[in-house]
Write a protein that holds these residues in place. Structure first.
Motif, short mmCIF file in Angstrom:
data_model
loop_
_atom_site.label_atom_id
_atom_site.label_comp_id
_atom_site.label_asym_id
_atom_site.label_seq_id
_atom_site.Cartn_x
_atom_site.Cartn_y
_atom_site.Cartn_z
N TYR A 238 0.83 -1.21 0.00
CA TYR A 238 0.00 0.00 0.00
C TYR A 238 0.86 1.26 0.00
CZ TYR A 238 -3.44 3.46 1.59
OH TYR A 238 -4.24 4.58 1.71
N THR A 239 1.92 1.25 0.83
CA THR A 239 2.76 2.44 0.95
C THR A 239 3.89 2.47 -0.06
OG1 THR A 239 4.16 1.31 2.54
CG2 THR A 239 2.37 2.65 3.46
N GLY A 240 4.14 1.33 -0.68
CA GLY A 240 5.29 1.24 -1.58
C GLY A 240 6.56 0.84 -0.83
N GLU A 241 6.45 0.72 0.51
CA GLU A 241 7.59 0.30 1.34
C GLU A 241 7.35 -1.14 1.80
OE1 GLU A 241 8.19 4.59 3.55
OE2 GLU A 241 7.02 3.07 4.55
N PHE B 216 0.47 6.56 6.57
CA PHE B 216 0.62 5.44 5.61
C PHE B 216 0.22 5.92 4.22
CE2 PHE B 216 0.21 3.29 9.69
CZ PHE B 216 1.18 2.31 9.61
N THR B 217 -0.92 6.63 4.16
CA THR B 217 -1.40 7.11 2.86
C THR B 217 -0.48 8.18 2.30
OG1 THR B 217 -3.62 6.61 3.62
CG2 THR B 217 -3.46 7.93 1.64
N GLN B 218 0.07 9.00 3.19
CA GLN B 218 1.01 10.03 2.73
C GLN B 218 2.23 9.39 2.07
OE1 GLN B 218 2.21 12.80 5.75
NE2 GLN B 218 2.92 14.27 4.23
N ARG B 219 2.69 8.29 2.68
CA ARG B 219 3.83 7.58 2.08
C ARG B 219 3.43 6.98 0.73
NH1 ARG B 219 7.74 5.07 6.75
NH2 ARG B 219 8.06 7.06 7.79
N ALA B 220 2.21 6.46 0.67
CA ALA B 220 1.73 5.90 -0.60
C ALA B 220 1.74 6.99 -1.67
CB ALA B 220 0.32 5.33 -0.43
N TYR B 221 1.32 8.20 -1.26
CA TYR B 221 1.31 9.34 -2.20
C TYR B 221 2.75 9.71 -2.61
CZ TYR B 221 1.33 14.26 -3.50
OH TYR B 221 1.58 15.45 -4.13
N LEU B 222 3.63 9.80 -1.61
CA LEU B 222 5.01 10.19 -1.91
C LEU B 222 5.72 9.14 -2.77
CD1 LEU B 222 6.01 11.73 1.55
CD2 LEU B 222 5.51 12.95 -0.58
N ASN B 223 5.29 7.88 -2.66
CA ASN B 223 5.89 6.81 -3.47
C ASN B 223 5.12 6.55 -4.76
OD1 ASN B 223 8.04 6.32 -1.74
ND2 ASN B 223 6.81 5.00 -0.42
N ASP B 224 4.25 7.53 -5.13
CA ASP B 224 3.51 7.45 -6.40
C ASP B 224 2.57 6.27 -6.51
OD1 ASP B 224 4.46 9.77 -7.47
OD2 ASP B 224 6.26 8.82 -8.29
N LYS B 225 2.08 5.78 -5.39
CA LYS B 225 1.08 4.71 -5.44
C LYS B 225 -0.30 5.31 -5.72
CE LYS B 225 3.35 0.99 -4.58
NZ LYS B 225 3.14 -0.28 -5.27
N LEU B 226 -0.47 6.54 -5.28
CA LEU B 226 -1.74 7.25 -5.43
C LEU B 226 -1.42 8.70 -5.77
CD1 LEU B 226 -3.28 6.42 -1.93
CD2 LEU B 226 -4.08 5.44 -4.06
N ASP C 144 2.61 22.82 2.72
CA ASP C 144 1.72 23.05 3.87
C ASP C 144 0.31 22.52 3.58
OD1 ASP C 144 1.56 24.97 1.98
OD2 ASP C 144 1.27 26.66 3.35
N LEU C 145 -0.09 22.54 2.29
CA LEU C 145 -1.40 21.99 1.95
C LEU C 145 -1.39 20.48 2.15
CD1 LEU C 145 -4.25 22.31 0.84
CD2 LEU C 145 -3.33 22.09 -1.46
N LEU C 146 -0.28 19.83 1.78
CA LEU C 146 -0.17 18.38 1.98
C LEU C 146 -0.31 18.05 3.47
CD1 LEU C 146 2.75 17.23 -0.32
CD2 LEU C 146 0.30 16.99 -0.67
N GLY C 147 0.39 18.83 4.30
CA GLY C 147 0.34 18.60 5.74
C GLY C 147 -1.09 18.72 6.24
N ILE D 91 -5.56 7.97 12.41
CA ILE D 91 -4.27 7.30 12.60
C ILE D 91 -4.42 5.84 12.13
CG2 ILE D 91 -2.72 6.39 14.42
CD1 ILE D 91 -3.06 9.07 15.81
N GLY D 92 -3.41 5.32 11.50
CA GLY D 92 -3.49 3.93 11.06
C GLY D 92 -3.87 3.81 9.59
N LYS D 93 -4.19 4.98 8.94
CA LYS D 93 -4.54 4.91 7.52
C LYS D 93 -3.50 5.65 6.72
CE LYS D 93 -6.07 3.33 4.32
NZ LYS D 93 -6.19 1.92 4.04
#
Ligand SMILES: Nc1nc2c(ncn2[C@@H]2O[C@H](COP(=O)(O)OP(=O)(O)OP(=O)(O)O)[C@@H](O)[C@H]2O)c(=O)[nH]1
Ligand SMILES: [Mg+2]
Length: 448
Positions: free
Chosen positions: A75-78, A112-122, A435-438, A446-448
């Motif tokens: 999911y996260t690409g990691e 977790f979703t932020q990492r998925a975004y940063l890893n181009d999963k979403l 800042d918009l991403l944050g 938490i947990g998603k």
């Protein structure tokens, strides 16, 4: 890899409280080591392994299913480890603590979703749809969020972005041949292409606006003199007795909120204290709350007793309401006046005659509320969208609109197209400030 991504994060992924199963999720480079510590070995990727979950002293925490996903196929690409145990809060906490003590840190909201975004999963619109799907309050809202999550909204945006970039490149190429600029613009049918893009934009906006409505819903505030039947109408709309009803004027002292849905559109119904002159301290405070509730209302329902119609009292209430707030006159208690339920438009005003007691005429009110909300019959193409997406689409439209009268000045057209492209790219996260991403991810659970 940046510093944050080199950290391994862990969180309880299931909802707080007790459940049949609870899941602790871990993402990051320490997953294998954590698996070896807790499970004795790291299971083969994507295999459900039934194993002992052990504490650091070797004692048994629980026995459950562990699944390991090797990067980038997760999911996260990691690297990701999921521990499925019995879903008790104490047990979940022990399992989480075990992972935290073995090299992970507690994940923040949406991390977790932020990492998925940063890893181009979403892309960003899809990442937002994850939270919207989890928070959807109606089936229609959930379905439209799934559509956005699967990339339907994003692919419309990408297609439009492609056309915009193509047009922009053409116009910019014209700038290299100043003598022939105007000819290029005419021959390239720039005006027509601009029109086509705007048409497509309008269609996307309509769909997104419907999705946004499913997400946000509307606030309907019921006001009027005491005893006109505001609480009775609230109960009739809600389908249950959420507010106290008595023949005593001044029964409702506080605002009473209930959430309902009509055709999947969430409606927040707010019953209020009847408006009248009073010296009663409690009632006065209730009346002050009525006025406050109106500040965030999308629609005000002004109730009157059908037996005496609109009086001077109601006219003075009307005069105090915000001018741009949509209002509907509700003539209640038609069961006592032996009228039929009906809806009438008199000039700018809408009047609905109904009975909160018998239910006659209520469907007219429901239909009208949907119309006021801007709801159109649900088509297949509705996708979940946030207010920020609608604002971005409006900004694109503004820039394209500004380009239309400038066709004789290609450099200005090019600039408007550049700004339009930038606004459109914000939706999927191509041009999105940090800042918009944050702000977006901090609103996740938490947990998603
Ligand atoms: N016959 C009839 N009676 C109604 C109807 N709606 C409300 N009533 C009665 O009118 C009285 C007042 O109703 P409520 O719903 O408490 O009125 P309200 O506007 O909330 O009053 P306050 O909370 O005091 O401001 C109750 O006795 C209700 O049963 C209706 O449609 N028909
Ligand atoms: Mg009441």
């Amino acid at each position: 890899m940046n510093a944050e991504a080199s950290e391994t994060i862990a969180a309880i992924a299931t909802a707080p409280g007790s459940g049949g199963i609870g899941i602790v999720r871990v993402s990051g480079p320490a997953c294998r080591t954590i698996a070896e510590g807790v499970l004795g070995h790291c299971p083969a990727p994507r295999n459900a392994a039934y194993l002992d979950f052990k504490a650091s002293d070797g004692s048994l925490i629980d026995r459950g299913i562990a699944i390991y996903y090797a990067a980038p196929h997760s999911y996260t690409g990691e690297d990701v480890l999921e521990l499925q145990a019995h879903g008790g809060p104490a047990l979940m906490q022990m399992l989480l603590s075990r992972c935290l003590a073995s090299g992970a840190r507690q994940a923040g909201p949406g991390e977790f979703t932020q990492r998925a975004y940063l890893n181009d999963k979403l892309d960003l619109a899809q990442a937002e749809a994850v939270a919207d799907l989890i928070n959807a309050s109606t089936q229609e809202a959930a379905l439209s969020a799934v559509r956005s999550l699967s990339g339907e909204f994003s692919s419309h945006i990408q297609a439009l972005l492609g056309k915009l970039i193509e047009l922009r490149m053409f116009v910019e190429a014209c700038l290299d041949f100043p003598e022939e600029e105007i000819d290029f613009i005419t021959q390239g049918h720039v005006g027509e292409k601009l029109d086509l893009i705007r048409q497509e934009l309008t269609a996307i906006f309509k769909s997104a606006r419907q999705g946004n409505l499913l997400r946000e819903g509307i606030q309907v505030v019921l006001i009027g003199q005491p005893n006109v039947g505001k609480s009775s109408l609230t109960n009739q709309l809600a389908g249950e007795d959420v507010a106290i009803v008595t023949p005593i004027a001044g029964t409702t002292r506080d605002t009473v909120r209930s959430a309902i849905q009509i055709n999947g559109v969430p409606l927040h119904i707010i019953d209020t204290a009847g408006l009248r002159e009073t010296a009663d301290e409690v009632e006065l405070q209730g009346i002050a709350r009525t006025w406050r509730a109106l500040e965030s209302a999308s629609v005000a329902l002004l109730l009157v007793d059908a037996a005496h119609g609109i009086t001077g009292e109601e006219k003075s209430i009307l005069a105090r309401l915000p001018a741009d707030l949509p209002k509907v006159w509700i003539h209640n208690k038609i069961d006592l006046t032996a009228e039929a339920g009906k809806i009438e438009c008199v000039g700018e005003e809408t009047h609905i005659h109904l009975s909160a007691k018998s239910g006659e005429g209520i469907s007219l009110l429901r239909d009208h509320l949907l119309k006021l909300a801007g709801w159109q019959a649900v088509g297949e193409g509705v996708f979940m969208a946030r207010t920020r997406h609608l604002e971005a689409l409006k900004s694109v439209d503004r820039h394209l609109n500004q380009a239309v009268p400038l066709l004789s000045q290609p450099e200005l057209v090019a600039e408007e197209l550049r700004l339009a492209q930038e606004a459109l790219g914000q939706i999927t996260g191509e041009f999105t400030p940090d800042d918009l991403l944050g702000e977006i991810f901090s609103r996740f659970c938490i947990g998603k």
